[in-house]
Design a protein around this motif. Structure first.
Motif, mmCIF file in Angstrom:
data_model
loop_
_atom_site.group_PDB
_atom_site.id
_atom_site.type_symbol
_atom_site.label_atom_id
_atom_site.label_comp_id
_atom_site.label_asym_id
_atom_site.label_seq_id
_atom_site.Cartn_x
_atom_site.Cartn_y
_atom_site.Cartn_z
ATOM 1 N N ILE A 112 25.794 9.244 19.227
ATOM 2 C CA ILE A 112 26.100 9.233 17.794
ATOM 3 C C ILE A 112 25.749 10.547 17.108
ATOM 4 O O ILE A 112 26.021 10.729 15.931
ATOM 5 C CB ILE A 112 25.365 8.075 17.076
ATOM 6 C CG1 ILE A 112 23.849 8.261 17.155
ATOM 7 C CG2 ILE A 112 25.801 6.734 17.629
ATOM 8 C CD1 ILE A 112 23.070 7.265 16.310
ATOM 9 N N CYS A 113 25.134 11.470 17.859
ATOM 10 C CA CYS A 113 24.752 12.760 17.285
ATOM 11 C C CYS A 113 25.992 13.642 17.136
ATOM 12 O O CYS A 113 26.717 13.905 18.099
ATOM 13 C CB CYS A 113 23.721 13.442 18.173
ATOM 14 S SG CYS A 113 23.254 15.081 17.601
ATOM 15 N N ILE A 114 26.230 14.103 15.910
ATOM 16 C CA ILE A 114 27.343 15.008 15.637
ATOM 17 C C ILE A 114 26.772 16.410 15.481
ATOM 18 O O ILE A 114 26.082 16.711 14.504
ATOM 19 C CB ILE A 114 28.098 14.590 14.361
ATOM 20 C CG1 ILE A 114 28.606 13.156 14.500
ATOM 21 C CG2 ILE A 114 29.259 15.556 14.083
ATOM 22 C CD1 ILE A 114 29.246 12.601 13.247
ATOM 23 N N LYS A 115 27.017 17.267 16.448
ATOM 24 C CA LYS A 115 26.391 18.584 16.466
ATOM 25 C C LYS A 115 26.666 19.374 15.195
ATOM 26 O O LYS A 115 25.802 20.096 14.700
ATOM 27 C CB LYS A 115 26.871 19.363 17.689
ATOM 28 C CG LYS A 115 26.386 18.788 19.011
ATOM 29 C CD LYS A 115 26.844 19.648 20.183
ATOM 30 C CE LYS A 115 26.326 19.070 21.501
ATOM 31 N NZ LYS A 115 26.752 19.884 22.664
ATOM 32 N N GLU A 116 27.878 19.255 14.679
ATOM 33 C CA GLU A 116 28.256 20.019 13.484
ATOM 34 C C GLU A 116 27.456 19.598 12.250
ATOM 35 O O GLU A 116 27.391 20.338 11.266
ATOM 36 C CB GLU A 116 29.753 19.862 13.204
ATOM 37 C CG GLU A 116 30.667 20.517 14.222
ATOM 38 C CD GLU A 116 30.745 19.726 15.529
ATOM 39 O OE1 GLU A 116 31.226 20.287 16.529
ATOM 40 O OE2 GLU A 116 30.321 18.545 15.527
ATOM 41 N N ARG A 117 26.871 18.404 12.302
ATOM 42 C CA ARG A 117 26.131 17.904 11.134
ATOM 43 C C ARG A 117 24.621 17.897 11.373
ATOM 44 O O ARG A 117 23.877 17.337 10.569
ATOM 45 C CB ARG A 117 26.595 16.487 10.793
ATOM 46 C CG ARG A 117 28.035 16.431 10.320
ATOM 47 C CD ARG A 117 28.406 15.034 9.875
ATOM 48 N NE ARG A 117 29.788 14.962 9.409
ATOM 49 C CZ ARG A 117 30.384 13.856 8.972
ATOM 50 N NH1 ARG A 117 29.689 12.707 8.935
ATOM 51 N NH2 ARG A 117 31.629 13.875 8.579
ATOM 52 N N MET A 118 24.193 18.498 12.455
ATOM 53 C CA MET A 118 22.762 18.525 12.743
ATOM 54 C C MET A 118 22.001 19.324 11.691
ATOM 55 O O MET A 118 22.437 20.409 11.295
ATOM 56 C CB MET A 118 22.514 19.122 14.122
ATOM 57 C CG MET A 118 22.918 18.194 15.268
ATOM 58 S SD MET A 118 22.526 18.886 16.893
ATOM 59 C CE MET A 118 20.730 18.920 16.815
ATOM 60 N N ASN A 119 20.891 18.747 11.239
ATOM 61 C CA ASN A 119 20.056 19.388 10.218
ATOM 62 C C ASN A 119 18.598 19.226 10.649
ATOM 63 O O ASN A 119 17.916 18.287 10.227
ATOM 64 C CB ASN A 119 20.294 18.754 8.845
ATOM 65 C CG ASN A 119 19.578 19.490 7.731
ATOM 66 O OD1 ASN A 119 18.607 20.218 7.961
ATOM 67 N ND2 ASN A 119 20.060 19.313 6.506
ATOM 68 N N PRO A 120 18.112 20.116 11.519
ATOM 69 C CA PRO A 120 16.750 19.981 12.064
ATOM 70 C C PRO A 120 15.667 19.889 10.998
ATOM 71 O O PRO A 120 14.699 19.140 11.153
ATOM 72 C CB PRO A 120 16.587 21.249 12.903
ATOM 73 C CG PRO A 120 17.984 21.647 13.263
ATOM 74 C CD PRO A 120 18.811 21.286 12.071
ATOM 75 N N ARG A 121 15.833 20.626 9.910
ATOM 76 C CA ARG A 121 14.815 20.605 8.858
ATOM 77 C C ARG A 121 14.707 19.225 8.220
ATOM 78 O O ARG A 121 13.612 18.703 8.025
ATOM 79 C CB ARG A 121 15.140 21.652 7.793
ATOM 80 C CG ARG A 121 14.119 21.686 6.655
ATOM 81 C CD ARG A 121 14.446 22.781 5.653
ATOM 82 N NE ARG A 121 14.343 24.108 6.263
ATOM 83 C CZ ARG A 121 14.585 25.241 5.605
ATOM 84 N NH1 ARG A 121 14.949 25.205 4.331
ATOM 85 N NH2 ARG A 121 14.461 26.390 6.225
ATOM 86 N N LYS A 122 15.847 18.614 7.927
ATOM 87 C CA LYS A 122 15.834 17.279 7.331
ATOM 88 C C LYS A 122 15.321 16.249 8.335
ATOM 89 O O LYS A 122 14.596 15.318 7.970
ATOM 90 C CB LYS A 122 17.228 16.879 6.860
ATOM 91 C CG LYS A 122 17.237 15.556 6.076
ATOM 92 C CD LYS A 122 18.610 15.224 5.550
ATOM 93 C CE LYS A 122 18.542 14.041 4.597
ATOM 94 N NZ LYS A 122 17.856 12.866 5.163
#
Length: 256
Positions: free
Chosen positions: A229-239
């Motif tokens: 379910i992980c979408i790489k384009e929407r990854m936000n490590p800080r959040k």
């Protein structure tokens, strides 16, 4: 400058309040034994914890404060922070002098105690979200945690209500105790020899010989789902780190 020294227990703090009024003085700080004394300390007073004195102070507080304010005091104590001792001590003393000041956030001590209690409640919420259970072959579900604050006592009711049809054990590796539910009652437990327990205190994993084969399959499926379910384009490590701090990862199946 007068400094009170106590044993670091809640009964000890309440006894310090009792003694302060008996001696008709207001010490500048309440420190635990072994703490470094302030530079201009003129006198120290050793508080001897007395359960009867503590009970009388607590009963007096119940007459002056609302149930919500009393809960706030109890919750703040679960923080285990030394920085709470002096503000909470002064807060309790002020209640006996001024009445219910629990909503007076202009008071530095009230604000400090309230903010610390909120940190504990926030940790409580995260524990409910991030606890991961593993199923042993005997049907018991195990979860190992090591929260910053001592929140197990205030999350157990949640798990007893939610999982009341199955036995489970939630163990605090940092404080070396836990709660076990056998399907009927919850009891507090400790282990005399933690090296002999069938799970790792480092990552919470059950030993292979006691882990249910079904649970191993479910763990693998959960990891696969989490990655899918992980979408790489929407990854936000800080959040992600803000919502799920790294200190919780070692006990979370999807992060192992």
């Amino acid at each position: 400058m007068t400094i009170y020294l106590f044993d670091g227990t809640m009964d000890g703090l309440l006894t310090a309040v009792f003694d302060a009024f008996s001696l008709k003085e207001q010490p500048e700080e309440l420190l635990t034994e072994g703490d470094a004394l302030p530079l201009f300390c003129e006198r120290t007073y050793q508080v001897t914890t007395d359960e009867e004195k503590a009970r009388r102070v607590w009963t007096g507080l119940e007459k002056k404060l609302t149930r919500e304010a009393m809960k706030l005091i109890s919750v703040s104590w679960l923080s285990e922070l030394k920085e709470l001792n002096t503000p909470l001590f002064r807060y309790v003393c002020k209640v006996f002098r001024q009445g219910d000041i629990s909503r007076n956030f202009a008071d530095a001590d009230v604000l400090a105690v309230t903010n610390i209690a909120r940190r504990v409640l926030h940790e409580q919420l995260r524990m409910k979200q991030f606890i991961r259970f593993q199923k042993a072959k005997d049907g018991t579900y195990l979860a190992v945690v090591s929260p910053d604050h001592n929140v197990l006592p205030i999350i157990i009711d949640h798990f007893q209500d939610r999982f009341n049809d199955q036995p489970w054990l939630i163990y605090d590796a940092k404080r070396h105790y836990g709660f076990n539910y056998d399907g009927k009652t919850v009891i507090r437990i400790t282990f005399e020899d933690e090296s002999a327990v069938p799970f790792s205190l480092e990552n919470g994993k059950l030993n292979e010989e006691v882990l249910s084969s079904d649970d191993q399959l479910l763990q693998n499926l959960w990891r696969t789902y989490f990655k899918a379910i992980c979408i790489k384009e929407r990854m936000n490590p800080r959040k992600q780190l803000n919502d799920m701090p790294r200190r919780y990862w070692k006990y979370m199946t999807e992060k192992q």
